[in-house]
Design a protein around this motif. Structure first.
Motif, short mmCIF file in Angstrom:
data_model
loop_
_atom_site.label_atom_id
_atom_site.label_comp_id
_atom_site.label_asym_id
_atom_site.label_seq_id
_atom_site.Cartn_x
_atom_site.Cartn_y
_atom_site.Cartn_z
N ASP A 134 46.81 43.45 49.37
CA ASP A 134 45.89 44.04 48.40
C ASP A 134 46.65 44.47 47.14
O ASP A 134 46.18 44.26 46.01
N THR A 178 40.23 41.85 49.67
CA THR A 178 41.41 42.55 50.16
C THR A 178 41.22 44.07 50.13
O THR A 178 41.69 44.78 51.02
N SER A 179 40.52 44.55 49.12
CA SER A 179 40.25 45.98 49.04
C SER A 179 39.34 46.42 50.18
O SER A 179 39.56 47.47 50.80
#
Length: 596
Positions: free
Chosen positions: A164, A204-205
């Motif tokens: 991330d 990804t977050s």
């Protein structure tokens, strides 16, 4: 001395010297010209080769993402190696001295430099972001036999965070690349990469946030209890539909169980609001928000609805829950695509193509009593819930289903734990109506006004365009909303028909709330071309215009609303809409900010 005064010999010598100097100048010019041509050709060749590398990398990245989500780690490692070779080659071919020198020329230099930045960004993703994801087992994020492996999830967190961080850093680097003056093909490439980085950063977050929150949410630090509510889209409310059936979910040490079910009718109603309401809330919704369980989500701000419903549950059923989760039949249809058909004892099998019609239309033909209907909704939700927890499922299919549902705000969650809620606030999952924004959010929220279940038959479209700038730097926005009813003119059960407020129980009355951007305002409204006064108020820094629209069977109504943005606001616009049984048809036309 004049030239004419030179002797013939001396004049001939002078002419030979001039010719020699001219030849040297021409030769020098020729050599320099050839070198410049060769340099341009070299840059062109290297650019062509780098483009090929980047196109190959794009194909490999798509293949890699599928392999990662399918848990094919060995294949993913080989694909990653090939991907890294392509991105490294693109970076090398756009990083030599000739390419960098070309980046400083007056014409085309910006485009050459931008191509270099694209190659660097893609290579950084391949070297730093993708390797941790390849080693991540996606099954870690999904329950097996009703239990999530919390230790495995915690062990995966460093890799998730590393990926991330890399994605966000590359995104920031690409956002710093100026697009003014770029060749169209290069500008498009930069914008496409930024769009992909936005999507990748969202993923990804979300995974990082899930990895950080899930251990605690699923009882890793002690048992948790949640209230899951089923939004019935046949009777519209701002967040989707009335809260009908509910379920109590227990999580302990990663194990998840459904321990109780019921319907909103059990919560009854209350003589006065169960929690204090603000003056703004009372002005817009009276006391309905805090008195009737079916009205807690007249507001689009999900935390308000969740806290009120939680308190109603505590008072009339008993027990304090740690959070509230809301979903709807369309979200169930997305999950059924991933997990397959689900049987409900004594009722039709739920399938992805038919579940919305089954729950929101056929139910009212088969079952007469509201209690029967709510019981069926609860049994259906339980069956899908059990299948999701206990069946072996494809991680990619489940991830896509959940991602789509969250993106459309069909799955909402509020946590009673402040630290967790702060982590969720910036996500669509939280359903937070923001009080600050970087783009102009225009909200269009629908609430049923006749106690009917005619929302199933409602087709919706919305378009918003950006108009002129005003002297104070604000911009005009033009919203056009079309609502069409496909309801029959007869034959519907009493529980579906409305209260005949317009004289016809088959006519849907929809209360349309138009929320302006922060510090903006609705200005004027027209219904089917005629000026229409708006009621309204303010909620969370946004002015709200409210109109009642009656839509008869087979009819369409067109509502146009003029709005203003705040001074010096962005020229970008986004629509926030009440989710319905079918997707909205939308069109948004943005523009530069005033003064640009």
């Amino acid at each position: 001395m004049a030239v004419g005064d030179l002797s013939p010999g001396r004049r001939a010598g002078r002419r030979r010297a001039v010719r020699r100097n001219l030849r040297r100048i021409l030769l020098t010019a020729l050599v320099v010209g050839c070198l410049l041509t060769l340099a341009a050709g070299w840059v062109g060749l290297r650019g062509w080769q780098a483009r090929g590398n980047l196109e190959n990398a794009t194909s490999l990245a798509l293949e890699l993402s599928e392999q990662v989500l399918d848990g094919e780690t060995a294949q993913a490692r080989r694909t990653l190696e090939a991907l890294q070779q392509q991105t490294a080659a693109a970076r090398s071919r756009t990083g030599d001295l000739g390419w960098r020198a070309a980046g400083s020329v007056p014409y085309g230099g910006r485009s050459i430099s931008a191509v270099r930045e694209i190659a660097i960004g893609v290579d950084e993703l391949a070297r730093r972001a993708f390797p941790p994801l390849v080693e991540l087992n996606p099954q870690t994020l999904l329950p097996t036999s009703g239990r999530l492996d919390l230790a495995g999830l915690r062990g995966a967190m460093p890799s998730i965070s590393e990926a991330d961080t890399a994605v966000r850093q590359v995104r920031e680097q690409m956002m710093a690349v100026p697009t003014a003056g770029l060749a169209p093909v290069v500008r498009d490439a930069v914008q496409r990469l930024l769009a992909e980085l936005d999507r990748l950063a969202d993923v990804t977050s979300a995974v990082r946030r899930s990895g950080a929150l899930l251990p605690a949410l699923l009882g890793g630090n002690g048992p948790r209890t949640y209230l899951a509510v089923f939004q019935n889209l046949a009777e519209p409310r701002a967040t989707g539909g009335i809260f009908g059936a509910y379920a109590v979910i227990r999580a302990d040490g990663g194990e998840v169980k459904l321990v109780k079910q019921g319907s909103a009718t059990e919560l009854d109603s209350f003589p006065r609001p169960v929690l204090p309401l603000s003056k703004e809330q009372r002005a817009l919704y009276t006391d309905l928000l805090g008195v009737y369980p079916a009205d807690v989500n007249l507001t689009p701000h999900f935390p308000t609805a969740a806290t009120l419903y939680r308190e109603m549950f505590r008072r009339n059923v008993g027990g304090t829950v740690d959070g509230v989760l809301a979903t709807d039949p369309v979200a169930l249809s997305y999950l059924l695509r991933a997990i397959g058909p689900v049987s409900v004892p004594g009722h039709p099998t739920l399938t992805a193509p038919t579940v919305v019609r089954t729950l929101l239309s056929d139910t009212y033909r088969r079952l007469d009593q509201p209690v029967q209907q709510d019981n069926y909704f609860a049994a259906s939700a339980r069956a899908v819930f059990d299948a999701l927890l206990k069946r072996p499922v494809n991680p990619r299919a489940v991830a896509e289903a959940l991602g789509t549902a969250v993106g459309e705000r069909r799955i909402l969650f509020w946590s009673a734990h402040p630290a967790e809620q702060r982590e969720l606030v910036a996500t669509r999952l939280a359903g937070v109506l923001p009080e600050r924004e970087t783009v102009n959010n225009v909200g269009v929220f629908l609430n049923d006004g006749s106690g009917a279940k005619l929302g199933y038959y409602l087709q919706r479209s919305a378009q918003v365009s950006v108009g002129d700038c005003r002297a104070d730097g604000s911009r005009e926005l033009r919203l056009r909303l079309t609502l069409r009813s496909t309801a029959p003119a007869s034959g519907l059960s009493e529980s579906v028909r409305g209260l005949a407020l317009s004289g016809d129980p088959y006519t849907a009355r929809v209360l349309v709330s138009v929320f302006s951007p922060v510090r903006g305002s609705p200005v004027a409204a027209r219904l089917d071309g005629r000026a229409k006064p708006m009621g309204g108020g303010v909620e969370r820094g946004r002015r709200v215009g409210v109109l009642a629209v009656d839509i008869g069977p087979g009819r369409s109504r067109v509502l146009e609303v003029d709005l203003l943005t705040a001074p010096k606001a962005s020229g970008e616009v986004e629509l926030w809409l009440t989710p319905g049984p079918t997707p909205w048809t939308t069109r948004v036309s943005s523009a530069p900010a005033c003064g640009q």
